[in-house]
Design an enzyme around this catalytic site. Structure first.
Site, mmCIF file in Angstrom:
data_model
loop_
_atom_site.group_PDB
_atom_site.id
_atom_site.type_symbol
_atom_site.label_atom_id
_atom_site.label_comp_id
_atom_site.label_asym_id
_atom_site.label_seq_id
_atom_site.Cartn_x
_atom_site.Cartn_y
_atom_site.Cartn_z
ATOM 1 N N ARG A 51 52.270 78.034 32.801
ATOM 2 C CA ARG A 51 52.933 79.091 32.050
ATOM 3 C C ARG A 51 51.878 80.077 31.585
ATOM 4 O O ARG A 51 50.822 79.670 31.088
ATOM 5 C CB ARG A 51 53.630 78.484 30.837
ATOM 6 C CG ARG A 51 54.725 79.325 30.245
ATOM 7 C CD ARG A 51 55.722 78.432 29.518
ATOM 8 N NE ARG A 51 55.111 77.538 28.588
ATOM 9 C CZ ARG A 51 55.102 77.721 27.273
ATOM 10 N NH1 ARG A 51 55.658 78.790 26.744
ATOM 11 N NH2 ARG A 51 54.564 76.846 26.471
ATOM 12 N N ARG A 96 59.273 69.929 50.772
ATOM 13 C CA ARG A 96 60.187 69.614 49.680
ATOM 14 C C ARG A 96 61.059 70.827 49.382
ATOM 15 O O ARG A 96 60.717 71.942 49.713
ATOM 16 C CB ARG A 96 59.402 69.218 48.426
ATOM 17 C CG ARG A 96 58.736 67.857 48.562
ATOM 18 C CD ARG A 96 57.847 67.526 47.370
ATOM 19 N NE ARG A 96 58.583 67.525 46.140
ATOM 20 C CZ ARG A 96 58.254 68.244 45.055
ATOM 21 N NH1 ARG A 96 57.195 69.026 45.082
ATOM 22 N NH2 ARG A 96 58.967 68.181 43.955
ATOM 23 N N LYS A 112 46.999 74.478 47.779
ATOM 24 C CA LYS A 112 47.644 73.298 48.359
ATOM 25 C C LYS A 112 46.900 72.793 49.595
ATOM 26 O O LYS A 112 46.648 73.527 50.546
ATOM 27 C CB LYS A 112 49.084 73.641 48.732
ATOM 28 C CG LYS A 112 49.853 72.465 49.265
ATOM 29 C CD LYS A 112 51.171 72.345 48.603
ATOM 30 C CE LYS A 112 52.048 71.319 49.282
ATOM 31 N NZ LYS A 112 53.326 71.177 48.637
HETATM 32 C C1 BTN Z 1 55.801 69.486 50.592
HETATM 33 O O1 BTN Z 1 56.649 70.373 50.573
HETATM 34 O O2 BTN Z 1 54.805 69.535 49.864
HETATM 35 C C2 BTN Z 1 55.956 68.295 51.482
HETATM 36 C C3 BTN Z 1 55.465 68.558 52.868
HETATM 37 C C4 BTN Z 1 55.615 67.371 53.800
HETATM 38 C C5 BTN Z 1 55.311 67.739 55.229
HETATM 39 C C6 BTN Z 1 55.277 66.535 56.109
HETATM 40 S S1 BTN Z 1 54.563 66.889 57.682
HETATM 41 C C7 BTN Z 1 55.049 65.320 58.253
HETATM 42 C C8 BTN Z 1 56.432 65.053 57.705
HETATM 43 N N1 BTN Z 1 57.441 65.613 58.574
HETATM 44 C C9 BTN Z 1 58.078 66.611 57.995
HETATM 45 O O3 BTN Z 1 58.984 67.287 58.538
HETATM 46 N N2 BTN Z 1 57.631 66.810 56.767
HETATM 47 C C10 BTN Z 1 56.594 65.870 56.418
#
Ligand code: BTN
Length: 323
Positions: free
Chosen positions: A321, A121, A186
């Protein structure tokens, strides 16, 4: 090609002599190392011991389309039109989006062992070493436009929690909108990408990345606290987890336009890591709002108590925070 041959042999985690590998590849014993370096380039750890040969410590459990398909319950398999298990891809989300462009999106699934350009993201990179995580994307079509998608990404988070709990994980938390955490670290991420007509027929690519068992060599490149499934529940098979994940995820996707997020709201909130906490919600570069996280709305928006007044937000990045 040499990578596939090598993996076919070395996935078992046993030692293989340079001579045997040379024969397999049709190269001299001394040239074997050059080919083995390709495996290291994919993020695999290699060990070489004089007199024994080379091995991948612990081996790699390769994804197996048959095992996955056979484990699916009818409610999940009914959704699938096509499933690809790829060795290498730029991004499973890009591959799935390509299927949408070709007109065969809905019901398409792909998984990959390795992504050369995995996306997270907010334009972040998603570190995607070979065979150590699950990278998958699913295409789902909505006829009712973008409004019907509200809360979908949170519902996907709930499906992930269900799958993790099914394989024995506990203490799984959700950070709004859809980060999956364990003890604040995470574990999995969700990336939704939409195309089509926002007020009519639109397609959503639902991309999931789940850390399964990351090796030492790759973890330095991850820029946030992370954890993998192997740490939480040792011995979980990637194929079995993929089965579990699809069994929970696909029915959620196929029924979402009918039931909406309200069906998943209580379950989402029961895993909300910031419930009752003082948080900051950041937007863009320099904007943010501080408040107490109250929960989510029936459409998945974040409810914050800001100076005694309840406000609702549908975008931004939440962090704890320090008070
Ligand atoms: C995040 O940033 O939390 C989301 C991560 C999502 C990763 C997955 S891996 C499979 C799919 N292909 C990608 O390029 N991204 C998502």
């Amino acid at each position: 090609m040499s990578v596939e041959l090598l993996l076919g042999q070395m996935a078992d985690g046993e030692f293989h002599s340079g001579e045997a590998l040379g024969e397999l590849l049709g190269v001299s014993r001394t040239a074997v190392w050059k080919h083995l370096q390709k495996l290291e380039g994919l993020g695999l750890q290699l060990e070489s011991v004089k007199g024994k040969g080379y091995r991948i410590p612990g081996g790699v459990e390769l994804l197996d389309a048959d095992v996955i398909t056979q484990g699916l319950r009818p409610a999940a398999s009914a959704f699938i039109k096509q499933m690809d298990v790829l060795q290498t891809v730029d991004s499973t989300n890009s591959r799935a989006m390509q299927k949408v462009v070709e007109g065969s999106g809905h019901g398409y699934l792909c998984l990959a062992e390795y992504q050369t350009a995995g996306r997270g993201r907010r334009g972040r990179q998603w570190v995607s070493p070979f065979g150590q995580s699950l990278y998958l994307s699913v295409v789902v079509e909505f006829k009712e436009g973008a409004a019907a998608l509200e809360g979908l990404s949170l519902a996907v988070g709930v499906a992930l929690v269900r799958a993790l709990e099914e394989v024995g994980a506990t203490e799984i938390g959700l950070k709004w909108p859809n980060d999956v955490l364990w003890r604040g670290k995470k574990l999995a991420g969700v990336l939704l990408e939409m195309t089509g007509d926002p007020s009519g027929v639109c397609q959503v690519v639902v991309g999931l990345g789940v850390n399964m068992s990351l090796s030492e060599g790759v973890v330095q490149s991850i820029d946030q606290p992370w954890v993998d499934v192997a740490t939480i529940v040792p011995g979980v098979s990637r194929n079995q987890f993929a089965v579990s994940l699809f069994n929970h995820l696909l029915p959620v996707l196929s029924g979402f336009s009918v039931v909406g997020f309200s069906q998943y709201k209580d379950e989402w909130e029961s895993h909300h890591v910031h419930a009752g906490a003082s948080v900051e919600l950041a937007f863009g570069v320099n904007e943010s709002v501080a408040g107490v996280a109250l929960g989510v709305t029936e459409t998945g928006a974040l409810r914050l108590d800001v100076s005694g007044e309840e406000r609702v937000y549908s975008g931004g990045e939440v962090s704890l925070r320090s008070v």
